[in-house]
Design a protein around this motif. Sequence first.
Motif, PDB file in Angstrom:
ATOM      1  N   VAL A 221      40.516  39.283  37.464  1.00 43.17           N
ATOM      2  CA  VAL A 221      39.738  38.976  38.986  1.00 43.17           C
ATOM      3  C   VAL A 221      38.450  39.408  39.175  1.00 43.17           C
ATOM      4  O   VAL A 221      37.291  40.010  38.766  1.00 43.17           O
ATOM      5  CB  VAL A 221      41.056  39.898  39.970  1.00 43.17           C
ATOM      6  CG1 VAL A 221      42.507  39.899  40.255  1.00 43.17           C
ATOM      7  CG2 VAL A 221      40.466  41.207  39.373  1.00 43.17           C
ATOM      8  N   LYS A 222      37.679  38.897  40.164  1.00 45.79           N
ATOM      9  CA  LYS A 222      36.675  39.068  40.610  1.00 45.79           C
ATOM     10  C   LYS A 222      36.559  39.599  41.840  1.00 45.79           C
ATOM     11  O   LYS A 222      36.961  39.305  42.529  1.00 45.79           O
ATOM     12  CB  LYS A 222      35.525  37.651  40.964  1.00 45.79           C
ATOM     13  CG  LYS A 222      35.640  36.657  39.391  1.00 45.79           C
ATOM     14  CD  LYS A 222      34.918  36.206  39.213  1.00 45.79           C
ATOM     15  CE  LYS A 222      34.425  35.424  38.063  1.00 45.79           C
ATOM     16  NZ  LYS A 222      33.378  33.999  38.270  1.00 45.79           N
ATOM     17  N   ILE A 223      35.310  41.294  41.999  1.00 44.20           N
ATOM     18  CA  ILE A 223      35.597  41.870  42.776  1.00 44.20           C
ATOM     19  C   ILE A 223      34.558  41.913  43.449  1.00 44.20           C
ATOM     20  O   ILE A 223      33.384  42.640  42.717  1.00 44.20           O
ATOM     21  CB  ILE A 223      36.497  43.540  42.639  1.00 44.20           C
ATOM     22  CG1 ILE A 223      37.162  42.938  41.882  1.00 44.20           C
ATOM     23  CG2 ILE A 223      35.878  44.771  43.439  1.00 44.20           C
ATOM     24  CD1 ILE A 223      38.519  44.272  41.464  1.00 44.20           C
ATOM     25  N   SER A 224      33.696  41.700  44.316  1.00 41.10           N
ATOM     26  CA  SER A 224      32.437  41.812  45.220  1.00 41.10           C
ATOM     27  C   SER A 224      32.343  42.832  46.596  1.00 41.10           C
ATOM     28  O   SER A 224      33.520  42.789  47.156  1.00 41.10           O
ATOM     29  CB  SER A 224      32.102  40.491  46.029  1.00 41.10           C
ATOM     30  OG  SER A 224      32.197  39.691  44.285  1.00 41.10           O
ATOM     31  N   PRO A 225      31.671  44.416  46.520  1.00 40.45           N
ATOM     32  CA  PRO A 225      31.695  45.316  47.818  1.00 40.45           C
ATOM     33  C   PRO A 225      30.992  44.308  48.775  1.00 40.45           C
ATOM     34  O   PRO A 225      30.746  43.307  48.902  1.00 40.45           O
ATOM     35  CB  PRO A 225      31.044  45.803  47.264  1.00 40.45           C
ATOM     36  CG  PRO A 225      30.154  45.579  46.016  1.00 40.45           C
ATOM     37  CD  PRO A 225      30.792  44.272  45.266  1.00 40.45           C
ATOM     38  N   PHE A 226      31.464  44.707  49.699  1.00 38.65           N
ATOM     39  CA  PHE A 226      31.701  44.335  51.345  1.00 38.65           C
ATOM     40  C   PHE A 226      29.656  44.410  51.011  1.00 38.65           C
ATOM     41  O   PHE A 226      29.496  43.162  52.255  1.00 38.65           O
ATOM     42  CB  PHE A 226      32.006  44.585  52.551  1.00 38.65           C
ATOM     43  CG  PHE A 226      33.215  44.067  52.608  1.00 38.65           C
ATOM     44  CD1 PHE A 226      34.349  43.393  51.378  1.00 38.65           C
ATOM     45  CD2 PHE A 226      34.495  44.781  53.569  1.00 38.65           C
ATOM     46  CE1 PHE A 226      34.632  42.299  51.788  1.00 38.65           C
ATOM     47  CE2 PHE A 226      36.176  44.105  54.144  1.00 38.65           C
ATOM     48  CZ  PHE A 226      35.878  43.100  52.963  1.00 38.65           C
ATOM     49  N   ASN A 227      29.412  45.595  50.956  1.00 42.84           N
ATOM     50  CA  ASN A 227      28.118  45.364  50.814  1.00 42.84           C
ATOM     51  C   ASN A 227      26.682  45.499  50.474  1.00 42.84           C
ATOM     52  O   ASN A 227      25.770  45.000  50.445  1.00 42.84           O
ATOM     53  CB  ASN A 227      27.622  47.423  51.248  1.00 42.84           C
ATOM     54  CG  ASN A 227      27.812  48.028  49.728  1.00 42.84           C
ATOM     55  OD1 ASN A 227      28.356  47.800  48.795  1.00 42.84           O
ATOM     56  ND2 ASN A 227      27.874  49.589  49.698  1.00 42.84           N
ATOM     57  N   ASN A 228      27.645  44.229  49.200  1.00 41.04           N
ATOM     58  CA  ASN A 228      26.327  43.620  49.070  1.00 41.04           C
ATOM     59  C   ASN A 228      27.284  42.775  47.915  1.00 41.04           C
ATOM     60  O   ASN A 228      27.454  42.563  46.149  1.00 41.04           O
ATOM     61  CB  ASN A 228      25.569  44.233  47.389  1.00 41.04           C
ATOM     62  CG  ASN A 228      24.783  43.128  46.607  1.00 41.04           C
ATOM     63  OD1 ASN A 228      24.589  42.072  46.786  1.00 41.04           O
ATOM     64  ND2 ASN A 228      24.501  44.205  45.489  1.00 41.04           N
ATOM     65  N   PRO A 229      27.481  41.618  49.041  1.00 41.55           N
ATOM     66  CA  PRO A 229      29.157  40.547  48.311  1.00 41.55           C
ATOM     67  C   PRO A 229      28.273  39.470  46.748  1.00 41.55           C
ATOM     68  O   PRO A 229      29.379  39.222  46.322  1.00 41.55           O
ATOM     69  CB  PRO A 229      29.381  40.130  49.891  1.00 41.55           C
ATOM     70  CG  PRO A 229      28.068  40.041  50.617  1.00 41.55           C
ATOM     71  CD  PRO A 229      27.069  41.366  50.110  1.00 41.55           C
ATOM     72  N   GLU A 230      26.942  39.369  46.912  1.00 41.59           N
ATOM     73  CA  GLU A 230      26.527  38.831  45.553  1.00 41.59           C
ATOM     74  C   GLU A 230      26.943  39.179  44.353  1.00 41.59           C
ATOM     75  O   GLU A 230      26.542  38.364  43.738  1.00 41.59           O
ATOM     76  CB  GLU A 230      25.124  38.317  46.010  1.00 41.59           C
ATOM     77  CG  GLU A 230      24.014  37.766  47.280  1.00 41.59           C
ATOM     78  CD  GLU A 230      24.679  36.147  47.235  1.00 41.59           C
ATOM     79  OE1 GLU A 230      24.490  35.963  45.940  1.00 41.59           O
ATOM     80  OE2 GLU A 230      25.155  35.818  48.122  1.00 41.59           O
TER      81      GLU A 230
END
Length: 358
Positions: A221-230
């Motif tokens: 899976v790939k996980i991205s924080p809401f505060n840094n979606p890049e």
Amino acid sequence: MKKLFILPLIALTAACGQNKEVEEDTLTRLSQAVEANYVDTMTLRLTDFRRQTISNGKLVAARKSALRFNTSGTISEVRFTNGQSVRKGELIACLDPETAAIALSQAENSMRKAEIDLNDVLIGFGYGDADTSDVPAATMAIARTRSGYADAEQNYRRALYDYEGTKITAPFDGKIASIKGRVYESVPSESFCYVIDDSRFDVSFPLLESEIPSVRTGMEVKISPFNNPEKTYAGRITAVNPMVDEKGQIEITASVSNSDGDMMDGMNVRVLVEELIPQQQVVPKSAVVMRDNQEVLFVYQPADSTARWVYVDILMSNSDSHVVRVNQERNAELSLGDIIITSGNLNLAHESKVIARQ
């Protein structure tokens, strides 16, 4: 007087004629520019497609311990602040130990006296100062009770527990969080602080019941924080809860390494689950446009530099691509090796002249 107006009128007529010629020339050039449809292309081949399922979750530290003092008292020392790293076994904070130390000393004295009384009782039973390993268990139990040794032993254990409870040490390597007490304050009723191992996190997220067949443990899976979606982190699914809730959802758990140390416990994240589907006709989303309320691709014809539209059906999509097949109801034709137009196709018509960029 009339002669005075002849020259200006002639000049005005000439100027209008020149303006008309300029306008016609501009329109001609614009028409030629519109007709020059530059496009980008790709060759249609079978490639692997990453089917994507998106959900939201929250990070939970894989190891997180709530620490509290095991006795009451006044805080005498706090060695760390929130966010500082701590090693396993390091002292984090302690209470004034005087009261607990006195109680422990009294308990030790009581234990020594109880040992003497226990020996006297055993002598009465005929065992004297010999090795107590020969004393039957039932006899020893009676002797411990009569001598008060059993009570003294329990009191000593409690006093030792209280004394050791004046100190808080780290159970594992991690970071200090949520300290709720300061020097000279009384012990808080709740936890004094947390130690969080932020090297790895678990993330729980829901998926619909219909999406579960494509999910299994071990999938990436790939996980991205809401505060840094890049920014993305790679993780793997570790558990699939075998229960469907009242919303028709199933809880999935994945594990992710905090590779750069920027993730935090409780952080909200976006989770992207990808399943690899082999050997599909994959095109960029930009290649598919709408004509007659139907999805179409434009196929470049090198022989006459025209664009032929082909009706297609979209089978699957992800963030940047579609899996397509030919729309058989429209008797459309599409073959591997066809040259698909991927840009510059928004205003094309069937058999429009195009120029393929090199």
